[in-house]
Design a protein around this motif. Structure first.
Motif, PDB file in Angstrom:
ATOM      1  N   GLU A 126       2.059   6.850  -6.952  1.00  0.00           N
ATOM      2  CA  GLU A 126       1.100   7.892  -7.334  1.00  0.00           C
ATOM      3  C   GLU A 126       1.645   9.301  -7.132  1.00  0.00           C
ATOM      4  O   GLU A 126       1.153  10.244  -7.734  1.00  0.00           O
ATOM      5  CB  GLU A 126      -0.211   7.733  -6.552  1.00  0.00           C
ATOM      6  CG  GLU A 126      -1.073   6.619  -7.074  1.00  0.00           C
ATOM      7  CD  GLU A 126      -1.501   6.816  -8.520  1.00  0.00           C
ATOM      8  OE1 GLU A 126      -1.868   7.937  -8.908  1.00  0.00           O
ATOM      9  OE2 GLU A 126      -1.464   5.831  -9.276  1.00  0.00           O
ATOM     10  N   TYR A 179      -3.726  -3.061 -10.035  1.00  0.00           N
ATOM     11  CA  TYR A 179      -3.170  -1.886  -9.362  1.00  0.00           C
ATOM     12  C   TYR A 179      -4.263  -0.840  -9.133  1.00  0.00           C
ATOM     13  O   TYR A 179      -4.402  -0.316  -8.023  1.00  0.00           O
ATOM     14  CB  TYR A 179      -2.039  -1.295 -10.213  1.00  0.00           C
ATOM     15  CG  TYR A 179      -1.562   0.050  -9.737  1.00  0.00           C
ATOM     16  CD1 TYR A 179      -0.620   0.148  -8.722  1.00  0.00           C
ATOM     17  CD2 TYR A 179      -2.059   1.224 -10.296  1.00  0.00           C
ATOM     18  CE1 TYR A 179      -0.180   1.383  -8.273  1.00  0.00           C
ATOM     19  CE2 TYR A 179      -1.622   2.460  -9.863  1.00  0.00           C
ATOM     20  CZ  TYR A 179      -0.689   2.540  -8.845  1.00  0.00           C
ATOM     21  OH  TYR A 179      -0.263   3.762  -8.403  1.00  0.00           O
ATOM     22  N   TYR A 180      -5.020  -0.537 -10.173  1.00  0.00           N
ATOM     23  CA  TYR A 180      -6.058   0.484 -10.037  1.00  0.00           C
ATOM     24  C   TYR A 180      -7.190   0.031  -9.121  1.00  0.00           C
ATOM     25  O   TYR A 180      -7.796   0.852  -8.430  1.00  0.00           O
ATOM     26  CB  TYR A 180      -6.561   0.931 -11.413  1.00  0.00           C
ATOM     27  CG  TYR A 180      -5.531   1.779 -12.122  1.00  0.00           C
ATOM     28  CD1 TYR A 180      -5.205   3.043 -11.662  1.00  0.00           C
ATOM     29  CD2 TYR A 180      -4.851   1.296 -13.231  1.00  0.00           C
ATOM     30  CE1 TYR A 180      -4.240   3.815 -12.292  1.00  0.00           C
ATOM     31  CE2 TYR A 180      -3.882   2.057 -13.871  1.00  0.00           C
ATOM     32  CZ  TYR A 180      -3.585   3.323 -13.390  1.00  0.00           C
ATOM     33  OH  TYR A 180      -2.617   4.084 -14.003  1.00  0.00           O
ATOM     34  N   ILE A 204       2.244   1.747  -3.476  1.00  0.00           N
ATOM     35  CA  ILE A 204       1.221   2.256  -4.403  1.00  0.00           C
ATOM     36  C   ILE A 204       1.103   3.768  -4.258  1.00  0.00           C
ATOM     37  O   ILE A 204       1.099   4.506  -5.244  1.00  0.00           O
ATOM     38  CB  ILE A 204      -0.136   1.557  -4.169  1.00  0.00           C
ATOM     39  CG1 ILE A 204      -0.069   0.108  -4.672  1.00  0.00           C
ATOM     40  CG2 ILE A 204      -1.275   2.321  -4.855  1.00  0.00           C
ATOM     41  CD1 ILE A 204      -1.279  -0.736  -4.320  1.00  0.00           C
ATOM     42  N   LEU A 205       1.026   4.256  -3.028  1.00  0.00           N
ATOM     43  CA  LEU A 205       0.922   5.698  -2.815  1.00  0.00           C
ATOM     44  C   LEU A 205       2.186   6.417  -3.276  1.00  0.00           C
ATOM     45  O   LEU A 205       2.107   7.503  -3.856  1.00  0.00           O
ATOM     46  CB  LEU A 205       0.634   5.998  -1.345  1.00  0.00           C
ATOM     47  CG  LEU A 205      -0.758   5.595  -0.868  1.00  0.00           C
ATOM     48  CD1 LEU A 205      -0.890   5.809   0.632  1.00  0.00           C
ATOM     49  CD2 LEU A 205      -1.845   6.354  -1.616  1.00  0.00           C
ATOM     50  N   GLU A 220       0.827  -1.205   0.000  1.00  0.00           N
ATOM     51  CA  GLU A 220       0.000   0.000   0.000  1.00  0.00           C
ATOM     52  C   GLU A 220       0.865   1.261   0.000  1.00  0.00           C
ATOM     53  O   GLU A 220       0.579   2.222  -0.715  1.00  0.00           O
ATOM     54  CB  GLU A 220      -0.958   0.003   1.195  1.00  0.00           C
ATOM     55  CG  GLU A 220      -2.060  -1.023   1.098  1.00  0.00           C
ATOM     56  CD  GLU A 220      -1.663  -2.403   1.603  1.00  0.00           C
ATOM     57  OE1 GLU A 220      -0.514  -2.578   2.087  1.00  0.00           O
ATOM     58  OE2 GLU A 220      -2.503  -3.315   1.503  1.00  0.00           O
ATOM     59  N   LEU A 226      -5.683   0.615  -5.704  1.00  0.00           N
ATOM     60  CA  LEU A 226      -5.603   2.051  -5.457  1.00  0.00           C
ATOM     61  C   LEU A 226      -6.968   2.619  -5.092  1.00  0.00           C
ATOM     62  O   LEU A 226      -7.090   3.392  -4.139  1.00  0.00           O
ATOM     63  CB  LEU A 226      -5.039   2.774  -6.684  1.00  0.00           C
ATOM     64  CG  LEU A 226      -5.004   4.298  -6.603  1.00  0.00           C
ATOM     65  CD1 LEU A 226      -4.124   4.770  -5.453  1.00  0.00           C
ATOM     66  CD2 LEU A 226      -4.538   4.875  -7.932  1.00  0.00           C
TER      67      LEU A 226
END
Length: 83
Positions: free
Chosen positions: A23, A48-49, A19-20, A16, A52
């Motif tokens: 972004e 992934y999306y 992922i951030l 997590e 997210l």
């Protein structure tokens, strides 16, 4: 009396957080982000999306990176309103 910490207090896992972090980055051209998703996270872009989107509703994500999460929530809300 030791209680199991709630999920909210445990913080985010490494996936997590990664992922951030992804972004927060700016990508140079078409396909660069999808390539980074595959190579760095080992995920197909669709998964992934999905992750997210779920992360944007997670209070732990908001506590970890409020600027990124709030920006992405605004983008998501704007796109939903356009439909």
């Amino acid at each position: 009396m030791d209680e199991e910490p709630s999920a909210e207090r445990q913080g985010l896992g490494s996936r997590e957080r990664n992922i951030l972090a992804l972004e927060r980055r700016v990508f140079p051209g078409p396909g660069a982000k999808e390539r980074a998703i595959r190579e760095e996270l080992g995920l197909p872009p669709v998964r992934y999306y999905q992750l997210l989107n779920a992360l944007l509703d997670d209070p732990r994500a908001l506590a970890h990176d409020p600027v990124t999460v709030n920006r992405l929530r605004r983008v998501r809300d704007r796109r939903r309103a356009e439909r």
